[in-house]
Design a protein around this motif. Sequence first.
Motif, short mmCIF file in Angstrom:
data_model
loop_
_atom_site.label_atom_id
_atom_site.label_comp_id
_atom_site.label_asym_id
_atom_site.label_seq_id
_atom_site.Cartn_x
_atom_site.Cartn_y
_atom_site.Cartn_z
N ILE A 152 73.32 21.27 21.96
CA ILE A 152 72.95 21.39 23.36
C ILE A 152 74.08 22.22 24.00
N SER A 153 73.70 23.21 24.76
CA SER A 153 74.73 24.12 25.30
C SER A 153 75.20 23.64 26.66
N ASN A 154 76.00 22.58 26.64
CA ASN A 154 76.43 22.02 27.94
C ASN A 154 77.90 21.60 27.95
N ARG A 155 78.70 22.39 27.24
CA ARG A 155 80.12 22.03 27.22
C ARG A 155 80.92 22.84 28.23
N ARG A 156 80.54 24.08 28.41
CA ARG A 156 81.28 24.95 29.33
C ARG A 156 80.33 26.03 29.85
N ALA A 165 81.51 27.88 20.05
CA ALA A 165 82.16 26.58 19.83
C ALA A 165 82.65 25.98 21.14
N GLU A 166 82.85 26.82 22.16
CA GLU A 166 83.32 26.28 23.46
C GLU A 166 82.15 25.92 24.37
N ILE A 167 80.94 26.33 24.00
CA ILE A 167 79.79 26.11 24.88
C ILE A 167 78.85 25.03 24.34
N ASP A 168 78.76 24.92 23.00
CA ASP A 168 77.76 24.03 22.40
C ASP A 168 78.31 22.67 21.98
N CYS A 169 77.49 21.64 22.12
CA CYS A 169 77.84 20.29 21.64
C CYS A 169 76.83 19.88 20.56
#
Length: 324
Positions: free
Chosen positions: A204-208, A92-96
């Motif tokens: 898309i895995s671009n949050r952290r 949840a902290e990595i994916d958008c």
Amino acid sequence: MDRKNRLINVHQPYYFFHWHHLMDHMKTLAVEAGAEFLFKSEVTDLIERNSRCIGIKYKDKNNKIHEIEGTSVLGCMGHKDPLGKRFGIKRAEIDCPTMKYYSVNAPQVNLSEHPNLQFYLIPPKMLDIAPKLPPAVAYVFPLADGEMEAGLMLRLGQLNGLEDVEIPDNKLMHKVWDHLTETYPGFSDFFKGAETDYKKLTVISNRRLFENVIPHERGGLIFLGDTIGFSEANGSSGLYFGMAQADFWVRLIRENMGSESDIWSESFIKTAKKRYKKWPVYRHIKKSYKDIVLAEKIMFKFCGSDKSLNRWWTPLMALLQMKS
Ligand SMILES: Cc1cc2nc3c(=O)[nH]c(=O)nc-3n(C[C@H](O)[C@H](O)[C@H](O)COP(=O)(O)OP(=O)(O)OC[C@H]3O[C@@H](n4cnc5c(N)ncnc54)[C@H](O)[C@@H]3O)c2cc1C
């Protein structure tokens, strides 16, 4: 809205290609290099010994569990990765959440009129049908006359700093997409008469960026690609960067294989982590996360509304141009 137009010249060119061309070619190269593909098989766990990863367990299509041992395991199972949780990777902290759309029959897509990528910034509280929607970006990539890729990406970098926004459930995400493609000024024009060839809610895995790439004290496993958010946060591109990261680690391990009997020695782990942090591609990714946090803070927190965004558009564009 559809009120301002500016062209941002990106310093890196974009390449458009069909996914299966890339996949087919990668598969050919892997088979040539001696790789064995195990389809319909699912990695279920790691094999560990003395704080080191020495292999994986997987389930085959008949639900039979197998074990494979090896000196190095590359953990690259993307956003569905089942292994990272116990090492602190929180999806949840990595994916958008992201909607992806593709059409080869879109009569309004005309390259002479729109040769460039089109972006529509949607600040918080702008859509009546989803007042709690976090900031989002809708976009259209005109690929050829009558052909486009389009999408809607939530931008969650400021989620904790904004009041009254929350990640929508899947139903609301679809509703927002339908609303935008039917009525949003400018954006909806591309969809008039278009037939849908592909539409999917994905991530898309671009949050952290998750930093602990070698999670065991005595090594053996390396996390790569989308599993740890190793994509360029401001361009949402992960293909090149995940491959470059795999290349970096494989070269480093191979180099060490010739010189040390214990590949994952303490000194190797230390040196490898140091070299990774100095590697220009890693630095580029880190910088992209820093840049996007700043850009989103200015756009969605400082400017906040569509009116304010439009008022500040010219200096904002200058900033985005500098960062692109
Ligand atoms: C729709 C969409 C469009 C995109 N467009 C672009 C683009 O235009 N340009 C760009 O640069 N990036 C793009 N990206 C991002 C890019 O696709 C990813 O960053 C990249 O694919 C990540 O590669 P990866 O190898 O880390 O993970 P993935 O490509 O996700 O590969 C992971 C693989 O592991 C498999 N797997 C998962 N769990 C298990 C398990 N338990 N056992 C065995 N196998 C498992 C999965 O099936 C998958 O094949 C896009 C992403 C999406 C979702």
